[in-house]
Motif scaffolding. Structure first.
Motif, PDB file in Angstrom:
ATOM      1  N   HIS A  12       0.819  -1.204   0.000  1.00 19.03           N
ATOM      2  CA  HIS A  12       0.000   0.000   0.000  1.00 19.03           C
ATOM      3  C   HIS A  12       0.852   1.253   0.000  1.00 19.03           C
ATOM      4  O   HIS A  12       1.675   1.444   0.891  1.00 19.03           O
ATOM      5  CB  HIS A  12      -0.931   0.003   1.206  1.00 19.03           C
ATOM      6  N   ASP A  13       0.657   2.089  -0.994  1.00 26.20           N
ATOM      7  CA  ASP A  13       1.263   3.425  -1.059  1.00 26.20           C
ATOM      8  C   ASP A  13       2.762   3.394  -0.766  1.00 26.20           C
ATOM      9  O   ASP A  13       3.281   4.240  -0.054  1.00 26.20           O
ATOM     10  CB  ASP A  13       0.555   4.358  -0.068  1.00 26.20           C
ATOM     11  N   TYR A  25       7.258   5.176  -6.321  1.00 28.02           N
ATOM     12  CA  TYR A  25       6.410   6.242  -5.805  1.00 28.02           C
ATOM     13  C   TYR A  25       4.983   5.741  -5.704  1.00 28.02           C
ATOM     14  O   TYR A  25       4.354   5.423  -6.714  1.00 28.02           O
ATOM     15  CB  TYR A  25       6.489   7.459  -6.729  1.00 28.02           C
ATOM     16  N   GLY A  26       4.486   5.634  -4.477  1.00 20.19           N
ATOM     17  CA  GLY A  26       3.077   5.316  -4.254  1.00 20.19           C
ATOM     18  C   GLY A  26       2.601   4.050  -4.925  1.00 20.19           C
ATOM     19  O   GLY A  26       1.643   4.067  -5.690  1.00 20.19           O
ATOM     20  N   ILE A  27       3.264   2.928  -4.657  1.00 18.64           N
ATOM     21  CA  ILE A  27       2.870   1.677  -5.296  1.00 18.64           C
ATOM     22  C   ILE A  27       1.735   1.031  -4.510  1.00 18.64           C
ATOM     23  O   ILE A  27       1.809   0.892  -3.292  1.00 18.64           O
ATOM     24  CB  ILE A  27       4.053   0.684  -5.320  1.00 18.64           C
ATOM     25  N   ASP A  28       0.683   0.642  -5.194  1.00 20.44           N
ATOM     26  CA  ASP A  28      -0.403  -0.132  -4.594  1.00 20.44           C
ATOM     27  C   ASP A  28      -0.539  -1.416  -5.383  1.00 20.44           C
ATOM     28  O   ASP A  28      -0.682  -1.381  -6.599  1.00 20.44           O
ATOM     29  CB  ASP A  28      -1.725   0.633  -4.685  1.00 20.44           C
ATOM     30  N   MET A  55      11.385  -7.389   0.670  1.00 19.54           N
ATOM     31  CA  MET A  55      12.236  -8.164   1.567  1.00 19.54           C
ATOM     32  C   MET A  55      12.720  -7.354   2.760  1.00 19.54           C
ATOM     33  O   MET A  55      13.375  -7.885   3.651  1.00 19.54           O
ATOM     34  CB  MET A  55      13.470  -8.675   0.818  1.00 19.54           C
ATOM     35  N   ASP A  62       7.586   5.522   2.929  1.00 23.79           N
ATOM     36  CA  ASP A  62       6.159   5.712   3.121  1.00 23.79           C
ATOM     37  C   ASP A  62       5.451   4.410   2.764  1.00 23.79           C
ATOM     38  O   ASP A  62       5.961   3.624   1.980  1.00 23.79           O
ATOM     39  CB  ASP A  62       5.703   6.827   2.173  1.00 23.79           C
ATOM     40  N   LEU A 216       8.704   3.802 -11.964  1.00 25.85           N
ATOM     41  CA  LEU A 216       8.619   4.740 -10.853  1.00 25.85           C
ATOM     42  C   LEU A 216       7.301   4.546 -10.098  1.00 25.85           C
ATOM     43  O   LEU A 216       7.285   4.403  -8.906  1.00 25.85           O
ATOM     44  CB  LEU A 216       8.778   6.188 -11.328  1.00 25.85           C
ATOM     45  N   ARG A 217       6.193   4.499 -10.857  1.00 26.20           N
ATOM     46  CA  ARG A 217       4.930   4.141 -10.221  1.00 26.20           C
ATOM     47  C   ARG A 217       4.426   2.892 -10.930  1.00 26.20           C
ATOM     48  O   ARG A 217       4.936   2.510 -11.972  1.00 26.20           O
ATOM     49  CB  ARG A 217       3.923   5.294 -10.315  1.00 26.20           C
ATOM     50  N   LEU A 218       3.428   2.260 -10.351  1.00 25.50           N
ATOM     51  CA  LEU A 218       2.857   1.082 -10.982  1.00 25.50           C
ATOM     52  C   LEU A 218       1.913   1.546 -12.085  1.00 25.50           C
ATOM     53  O   LEU A 218       0.878   2.148 -11.805  1.00 25.50           O
ATOM     54  CB  LEU A 218       2.106   0.254  -9.935  1.00 25.50           C
ATOM     55  N   VAL A 219       2.285   1.271 -13.314  1.00 28.78           N
ATOM     56  CA  VAL A 219       1.445   1.733 -14.416  1.00 28.78           C
ATOM     57  C   VAL A 219       0.213   0.868 -14.537  1.00 28.78           C
ATOM     58  O   VAL A 219      -0.903   1.359 -14.715  1.00 28.78           O
ATOM     59  CB  VAL A 219       2.243   1.726 -15.735  1.00 28.78           C
TER      60      VAL A 219
ATOM     61  N   SER B 435      -1.365   7.917 -13.891  1.00 28.86           N
ATOM     62  CA  SER B 435      -2.354   6.851 -13.846  1.00 28.86           C
ATOM     63  C   SER B 435      -2.514   6.197 -12.472  1.00 28.86           C
ATOM     64  O   SER B 435      -2.382   4.997 -12.320  1.00 28.86           O
ATOM     65  CB  SER B 435      -2.089   5.786 -14.914  1.00 28.86           C
ATOM     66  N   TYR B 436      -2.746   7.035 -11.467  1.00 25.12           N
ATOM     67  CA  TYR B 436      -3.135   6.506 -10.158  1.00 25.12           C
ATOM     68  C   TYR B 436      -4.658   6.506 -10.088  1.00 25.12           C
ATOM     69  O   TYR B 436      -5.316   7.293 -10.756  1.00 25.12           O
ATOM     70  CB  TYR B 436      -2.581   7.387  -9.037  1.00 25.12           C
TER      71      TYR B 436
END
Lengths: 262, 495, 317
Positions: A12-13, A25-28, A55, A62, A216-219, B435-436
């Motif tokens: 989360h985030d 950055y802000g992966i969910d 790991m 964050d 960088l983020r989850l597309v 794309s969040y």
């Protein structure tokens, strides 16, 4: 009422930084049990970082990671990790057998002797990867593919429920690659969950049934046929979001009190 | 039979004591016992009238500058521990040089020391290249091996009949007492060599240190430049060994340059700063050692540079620990009242901007906090001049106390709407460009709104083509709205 | 040839000499054995220079412990040294992570400052007292037989210094055996250690504590810098001979016996300091290992490359 089983992996985030620059950055992300997930993205997209953050090797700035519904370090005992080839010290004085036995340590129990059963189980794992003849070689004296197979045998010996593999196809010969793919599918069919960092787009579609596109983020994350589209790939590989990384580094530099919810 | 061995061992121990770094303890005590009045002593030192003091001070300053300048390269190329290894590896060379010249001949000793230092460096790189040994164990091996060899050779020399060894000791482990004007020559020579090299080869050294493979590709002789650095480093170490001693030379290479690295990022400035810091710690350490009764000069100089380092680490305005702690605290306060102001805006927005003031209880509801807390927050806003407060009697006569109404001042309004604007623009950016999912962006925007800065906001606005609404459908105040001030027509019309 | 034999036998000619020198040899053996055992893990973890840093950094602790208790008894000195060593390690870690300094600079800065502080403290205070910096700073292995005799239950039971070192040596051996698996896994693959639920950080601290203990116990005998030689030489020499960690650890025992015996002989025949000759003996044995060792020696390397290639061919089938 059916009690929902905890997901193998729940992120989360998650924001991770390396030397004051955000890498993730802000992966969910939530992974269902029994999925074979390929993590793809351009160089420096944070693929390995994601694995390392799961790991706990890299500290997150964050957000949190839960493994089987548990965010404590104890959950990691259910995780098998195959490190990137470069990160291993190949001159370390251990043999292939020693490495595989290390995977059994969690099952043996600390200060107990290594039993015959553990030894034979380790041999079986080596045999499964066709590496038994090399059991007594020092790991530095093996070829790249063989080294990779030793580490996969160790992962087998660990009998984990979630496997994280960092570029297992990097620098291996075609036969090893085939062996690894078979192993991955085999484990998936046993109900294990696998997350594999991969950089070869041409094979990604055949090897994995889920894909996580990362830059960088989850597309995008989903079934391969849904996600492996021209549009999303374009988005993943189409350059970096400069504003995002700039603002992210500013966020890191200015440590602040926890925000309040409105 | 027992006694002779015991004597022999005692003798050996004595030599051991003399020959090792312990000599630092005894060697470098400059102060004279006769003059106890230390104000006079201080005046005597700082007026530099005494020629011996002139030499000592000059020597300390020169060494400080040399090591500081050299240290700039050593630290930036991550060679700190290499400097330590090199300073130990010169030991056998000094002994061999002494054997050859049979006297304390500076030139021969220096050549011997330099050669032996190079041999050590060569062995390290051979071990690294041709065996599986790692750099750290190779360095440790050379360091301790050469040191052992040096100790053995020096012990051997001191036992030989013609070993006029006192000079050798001071050369080895250094003292400011024994410093003569002749000893200043190699220091000056080394300094001029370093300065000439750094001025002539400034950009080449920078490039080859920063990115060797690129430097090679543009045709720079990287290996030769590396060799130059080794030579300079060896000279610097050897010439200062005489005054400071084995362990402490590497300290002077590392500490001033690290301190400079805390002050600036630019290589040329690092060199200047670390030269100055080195000279400063040299002269101050020298002075303290002169004043103190039994203070050895070398360690005192090192401690001075450490104190300088700590001072910079804690108090430097740009990145010091204390200033940045204060900044963080101030920022925390700012974020708190920015959040309050933002909540005020949202209260006003929920009432469709129908009036300029709103009841304090509405804010408390909005923030989910007790009246007392809100009272305090509003108090802060009023003190800072962002809001005003009036007491209104409630319309119906009831047991309730009078209603407290709050209204924002123009400056308070500006900050509030700016925060809202940052927040909503960032949410929009994350959903549209990165794309969040719209329900995932709020928490992040909560943090980003305080740090994003006007320039980036404009950039985002341009990228998003001047948007009107955020992902949740709420209007984004534009820069014009903020400029026009309270209740500008378009915003109200928007409602 | 006869001269050589005579030189060899010289230290062992009378009964007193044999007893005297055996004590030194035994001391040297225990020092290099415990240093070597810890050194094996230090070297495979690539922390060799940290060992150097710690061995210098404990000086202020020793001096302070002496100044507080006004005695040289081994207990307080150990505690002081361990505290200083931990302070040194913590300072390196803090500088490395919280400031822009790189690891090497943080290390160099810390240990030289600690060392300088120790020397200044020593010279401020020691002049008035009888603390001889030499006996603590720079190795007194030659004086081992002179340390006070210990009496247990009224029976003379040997040499205090030997007993002290023996306890440290035993502690080291037991810790290495008991925690072998922890040390092995955390050194080889930190992420595996995590996924096996090992307390990686605590094992690291434990190893540092053991290192500090061994350094404190042995630098009385061999001095600050040569303790590094005793730590690095055994593992790097035997790594050329064996390819498994247990064998490398075992190999420390014969090596340490060789170091102390050869060191003593060399010291006698050339009038060298014993501790430095022990390090020289180590270098002497390191050279053939490095050149001819079956496991990656320089001259056998080419052959190795061939086998590596052939194994690669094998795997392709």
């Amino acid at each position: 009422m059916r009690v929902a089983l905890p997901k193998p992996l729940e992120i989360h985030d998650l924001t991770v930084a390396y030397q004051q620059k955000p890498v993730l950055y802000g992966i969910d992300l939530e992974v269902e049990p029994g999925s074979l997930v390929g993590i793809i993205g351009p160089n420096g997209a944070g693929k390995s970082t994601l694995i390392k953050a799961i790991m706990g090797i890299m500290k997150s700035v964050d957000g949190y990671v839960k493994v089987f519904g548990d965010s404590s370090r104890k959950a990691l005992t259910r995780v098998g990790y195959v490190p990137q080839r470069e990160s291993v010290d190949w001159d370390f004085p251990v043999t292939a057998m020693d490495v595989v036995l290390m995977g059994r340590f969690g099952h043996i129990g600390w200060f107990k002797r290594i039993s015959k059963r553990d030894r034979s189980f380790a041999s079986e794992c080596l045999e499964q990867m066709n590496m038994l003849p090399y059991a007594n070689r020092q790991i530095g004296n093996l070829s790249g593919g063989q080294q990779q197979r030793v580490f996969l045998a160790r992962a087998l010996a660990q009998q984990s429920d979630l496997y994280l593999m960092d570029e297992p196809f990097e620098g291996v010969d075609a036969i090893t690659e085939k062996a690894i793919v078979d192993l991955l599918k085999n484990l998936r069919n046993q109900g294990k969950t696998l997350m594999v960092v991969h950089h070869d787009l041409s094979t990604a579609k055949d090897y994995f049934d889920h894909l996580a596109l990362l830059n960088l983020r989850l597309v995008a994350y989903g079934k391969t046929e849904d996600v492996f589209t021209h549009d999303l790939l374009q988005k993943t590989y189409g350059g970096k979001l400069t504003v995002l990384s700039e603002v992210g580094s500013r966020k890191l530099n200015e440590k602040q009190p926890t925000p309040e919810a409105l | 039979m027992f006694l002779p061995i015991w004597k022999k061992l005692k003798y050996m121990l004595l030599i051991l004591v003399l020959s090792k770094e312990a000599s630092v303890l005894k060697a470098a005590q400059i102060s004279s016992e006769s003059d106890k009045d230390w104000i006079n002593q201080a005046i005597r030192f700082w007026t530099f009238t005494d020629p011996s003091i002139q030499i000592i001070a000059l020597g300390a300053i020169l060494i400080g500058i040399n090591c500081g300048l050299m240290g700039g390269y050593v630290v930036s190329r991550r060679l700190s521990m290499f400097g330590d290894t090199l300073s130990h590896a010169v030991l056998p060379g000094i002994a061999v040089g002494f054997m050859f010249s049979q006297s304390k001949n500076e030139a021969v000793l220096m050549i011997g020391a330099t050669l032996s230092g190079f041999l050590g460096v060569g062995i390290i790189s051979l071990l690294k290249r041709h065996t599986k040994m790692k750099e750290d164990s190779a360095m440790g091996l050379v360091l301790s091996g050469f040191y052992a060899l040096g100790i053995c050779l020096i012990t051997y020399l001191q036992q030989s009949p013609n070993g006029g060894t006192s000079g050798l000791e001071s050369y080895l482990f250094g003292s400011l007492v024994g410093l003569s004007d002749r000893d200043l020559v190699p220091l000056c020579f080394c300094l001029s060599l370093i300065i000439i090299c750094f001025i002539l080869l400034n950009k080449e050294l920078l490039l080859s240190g920063f990115d060797p493979s690129f430097a090679r590709s543009v045709g720079l002789p990287v290996d030769i430049l590396q060799f130059c650095i080794w030579i300079l480093m060896a000279f610097c170490i050897v010439s200062s060994l005489q005054v400071i001693g084995v362990v402490l030379v590497s300290a002077l290479l590392i500490i001033p340059a690290s301190t400079a690295g805390l002050l600036t990022y630019r290589m040329s400035q690092i060199l200047v700063y670390s030269g100055i810091l080195g000279a400063l710690s040299g002269i101050v350490g020298c002075f303290l050692s002169f004043m103190g009764e039994r203070l050895p000069a070398g360690p005192v100089i090192v401690l001075c540079s450490t104190l300088l380092f700590l001072a910079v680490l804690f108090f430097s305005p740009a990145r010091g620990i204390l200033p940045s702690w204060f900044r963080t605290r101030r920022r925390g306060q700012r974020i708190r009242f920015e959040n309050t102001l933002k909540a005020c805006y949202q209260v006003l927005e929920s009432r469709s901007f129908s009036s300029q003031s709103f009841p304090q209880t509405a804010l408390a509801q909005r923030r989910g906090k007790s009246d007392a807390e809100i009272e305090k927050e509003i108090g802060v806003l009023i003190r800072e001049g962002y809001a005003t407060r009036q007491e209104f009697p409630t319309e119906q006569k009831s047991e309730l106390p009078s209603e407290t109404m709050v209204s924002l001042t123009p400056s308070g309004w500006e900050i509030a709407s700016r925060m809202i604007r940052n927040h909503r623009l960032w949410e929009l950016y994350l959903t549209k460009e990165a794309s969040y999912a719209p329900d995932h962006v709020h928490d992040d925007a909560e943090k980003i709104e305080h740090v994003i800065g006007e320039k980036t906001v404009r950039q985002i606005e341009r990228i998003l083509d001047n948007p009107q609404r955020d992902p949740h459908g709420k209007p984004i105040p534009s820069q014009d709205d903020i400029d026009r001030g309270w209740l500008s027509p378009p915003l109200v019309a928007d409602k | 040839m006869l001269d050589f034999a005579e030189a060899l036998l010289d230290p062992w000619s009378t009964r007193e000499q044999v007893i005297w020198n055996l004590q030194i040899v035994f001391m040297g053996m225990m020092v290099s054995l415990s240093c070597g055992l810890v050194g094996c893990f230090v070297v495979v973890r690539r922390m060799a220079l940290l060992g150097d840093a710690v061995s210098h950094g404990i000086l202020p602790g020793i001096v302070t412990a002496y100044l507080i208790t006004d005695s040289l008894s081994i207990g307080p000195v150990w505690i002081g040294a361990c505290l200083a060593g931990l302070g040194c390690g913590a300072s390196i870690e803090w500088l490395r992570t919280k400031t822009p300094l790189r690891e090497d600079a943080a290390m160099g800065l810390t240990f030289t400052s600690f060392f300088a502080l120790g020397i200044v403290l020593l010279s401020l205070e020691a002049g008035a007292t009888h603390l001889d910096p030499a006996c603590f700073l720079y190795g007194e292995i030659g004086l081992t037989p002179l340390s006070p005799k210990l009496e247990l239950w009224g029976l003379p039971s040997g040499n205090q210094a030997l007993w002290n070192m023996g306890v440290v040596c035993l502690t080291t051996m037991i810790s290495v055996i008991v925690f072998y698996r922890f040390l092995l896994v955390t050194s080889f693959d930190c992420s595996l250690a995590r996924s096996l639920g090992m307390p990686v950080i605590w094992i690291q601290y434990g190893l540092m504590l053991l290192l500090a203990l061994v350094v404190v116990a042995s630098f009385e005998s061999v001095g600050v810098i040569l303790v590094l030689a005793m730590m690095i030489l055994p593992p790097v020499s035997s790594a050329f001979l064996f390819h498994r960690l247990p064998s490398i650890l075992m190999c420390c025992l014969p090596l340490s016996i060789f170091y102390s015996v050869a060191g003593l002989q060399l010291a006698y025949s050339m009038n060298f300091p014993i501790s430095a000759s022990m390090a020289l003996a180590g270098i002497v044995i390191f050279l053939p290992c490095c050149l001819l060792g079956p496991n990656g020696g320089v001259l056998t390397n080419s052959k190795k490359l061939k086998t590596r290639k052939s194994s690669r061919d094998l795997s392709a089938n």
